[in-house]
Write an enzyme that holds these catalytic residues in place. Sequence first.
Site, short mmCIF file in Angstrom:
data_model
loop_
_atom_site.label_atom_id
_atom_site.label_comp_id
_atom_site.label_asym_id
_atom_site.label_seq_id
_atom_site.Cartn_x
_atom_site.Cartn_y
_atom_site.Cartn_z
N LYS A 20 61.25 16.46 -27.03
CA LYS A 20 61.21 15.39 -26.00
C LYS A 20 59.92 15.46 -25.19
O LYS A 20 59.35 14.43 -24.83
CB LYS A 20 62.38 15.55 -25.02
CG LYS A 20 63.71 15.09 -25.55
CD LYS A 20 64.71 14.94 -24.43
CE LYS A 20 65.04 16.23 -23.73
NZ LYS A 20 65.96 17.13 -24.39
N CYS A 385 45.25 38.48 -16.67
CA CYS A 385 46.19 38.99 -15.68
C CYS A 385 46.56 40.45 -15.99
O CYS A 385 45.73 41.32 -15.78
CB CYS A 385 47.40 38.06 -15.55
SG CYS A 385 48.14 38.17 -13.93
N GLY A 387 46.44 41.76 -18.71
CA GLY A 387 45.38 42.14 -19.66
C GLY A 387 44.15 42.65 -18.93
O GLY A 387 43.50 43.61 -19.36
N HIS A 511 44.85 32.95 -14.48
CA HIS A 511 45.30 32.43 -15.78
C HIS A 511 44.48 31.19 -16.16
O HIS A 511 44.89 30.07 -15.85
CB HIS A 511 46.77 32.03 -15.70
CG HIS A 511 47.70 33.18 -15.57
ND1 HIS A 511 48.40 33.70 -16.62
CD2 HIS A 511 48.03 33.92 -14.49
CE1 HIS A 511 49.14 34.72 -16.19
NE2 HIS A 511 48.93 34.86 -14.90
N GLU A 513 44.24 29.84 -18.96
CA GLU A 513 44.91 29.04 -20.00
C GLU A 513 45.62 27.81 -19.44
O GLU A 513 45.77 26.81 -20.13
CB GLU A 513 45.88 29.92 -20.81
CG GLU A 513 47.14 30.40 -20.10
CD GLU A 513 46.96 31.69 -19.29
OE1 GLU A 513 45.80 32.02 -18.94
OE2 GLU A 513 47.97 32.35 -18.98
N1 GLN Z 1 52.62 42.32 -13.79
C1 GLN Z 1 51.32 42.05 -13.25
C2 GLN Z 1 51.38 41.65 -11.79
O1 GLN Z 1 52.42 41.23 -11.32
C3 GLN Z 1 50.61 40.99 -14.06
C4 GLN Z 1 51.26 39.65 -14.01
C5 GLN Z 1 50.81 38.70 -15.11
O2 GLN Z 1 50.28 39.13 -16.12
N2 GLN Z 1 51.09 37.41 -14.94
O3 GLN Z 1 50.40 41.73 -11.10
#
Ligand code: GLN
Length: 548
Positions: A20, A385, A387, A511, A513
């Site tokens: 959808k 993040c 990463g 982020h 992305e």
């Molecule tokens: N767990 C980590 C934090 O809270 C990274 C969060 C994430 O990757 N969105 O800071």
Amino acid sequence: MPSKTKYIFVTGGVTSSLGKGIISASLAKLLQARGFSVAIQKLDPYINVDPGTLNPYEHGECFVTNDGAETDLDLGHYERFLNVPTSQDNNVTTGRIYQSVINKERRGDYLGKTVQVIPHITNEIKEHILKLGKNGSYDVVITEIGGTVGDIESLPFIESIRQLKWDLHERVLFIHLTLIPYLSTSGELKTKPTQHSVKTLLEYGVQPDILVCRTEHHLDQDLRKKIALFCNVDVSCVIESIDAKTIYEVPLLMQEEKLDEVVCKKLNINGSPDPDLHKWNRFLTNFNQPESDIHIALVGKYVELKDSYLSIAEALIHAGAKNKTKVIIHWIHSSKLDKENNVGKLLHKVSGIIVAPGFGSRGIEGKINAIKYARENNIPFLGICLGMQCAVIEFARNVLNMKDANSTEINLTTKNPVISMMEEQKKLKNMGGTMRLGAYHCKIKKDTLLSKIYKEPTIQERHRHRYEFNNKYLDEFENNGVVFSGKNTKNQLMETFEIPQHPWFIGVQYHPEYKSTVENPHPLFVSFVKASLHAAKNSVETAVLSSK
Ligand code: GLN
């Protein structure tokens, strides 16, 4: 009440997962290409106030908007298709509706009255639906109702849209997405499930105007006539939605089926007869005719369910098309990399490594091992993040010799908490909606890889985290070659981590992305794919040289 905005409601029948979100986004794209301003929203029938507290295995990725709402992943499709940001107003759940009604009841707004599903819950839903169109900024608002018609949970939503039809008459249109299954034993397409699904809708007082029929095989004219006859719709309103090679082809398939044309006719709107899809088509040409391909590893702990990393996968598709390259993603479970001698075996084929966002300790050591491999072998690396946080830990352990370095999310008693909980997070008790969420400014240092990529001194990116780089260790990292190229100057939060001696090594606390769209691929992903292509070429050249 808005004077002109038209409202299209998209319901789903027969089964879930018919797409959808993609159909809604494709129709919105076609209407936008005809010159209309369009918004899409999603109503989710579950009780969670938002999907932020859900495990990705339950519901796929949680998409974060600029204003910090944790929302359904379909909002990501809306943004990627329309190239327009969404907000808190574009997604509401049953939980949020009830929370609002209960708060009003406690405040005394309904004093003297029994609070009921009809009219109190339905009024709240209707108010929410109309909110987007209220200031007249949209010609069309498309509302996708989550779940499948017949579900107990979605009943108040269906009742609300039935009432809206009577409030707004010809300004409302119902589209029902349904499935026409194919029975391979008899070689037939079957319409009965669709007839039943429409009957269920009729019991609730909703007559669909248009049926979009998901199918693996083309619908012939006789079959379309049969569906039209049994479901009280015009034959031209039976729209075939055949399985597509990519979701990005769906707008064109819907255009061929004249979905936008019948919608305009039914809503009595015209728009440009010649939809402008040239940017979209340029993307599709690049996507369909790549000149090369590239292997990228996506390391995460939810890789069994690809939807967990949907926006990253889509951002790689956009960046691949921009580089006229097909990106082949190797989905690698981080816990498979926990043993260091597995790392080379699993990663030697790839030319770029992404370490995904995440929470908790499972698979952390595997992520750190993957980063060590990328750093030591000059493989382009993008850490998002968690990463990025793992890249900090890896550098601390293996370059700065702090063997027990860790994040306090993983080990509360580590002697070297290079990643620690943000001060403002420490006093919070509730888990829902309390992370550092949404868009924040980030200042970029001159003459860094980041500044070359963004070509802007200040950027805005979206966040979703509780932990951050611990500035106590700043000098030690900087004295050993790390550059924190992006910084939030208000709270001194290190947003990005670079190793200039490496060809392409970037960790970002935010982020990127979430902001990549078909028409505006994200520069960080575009640059990462380009660097990976370069790395692939170099490794082929080295192999050729050494074989001479
Ligand atoms: N767990 C980590 C934090 O809270 C990274 C969060 C994430 O990757 N969105 O800071």
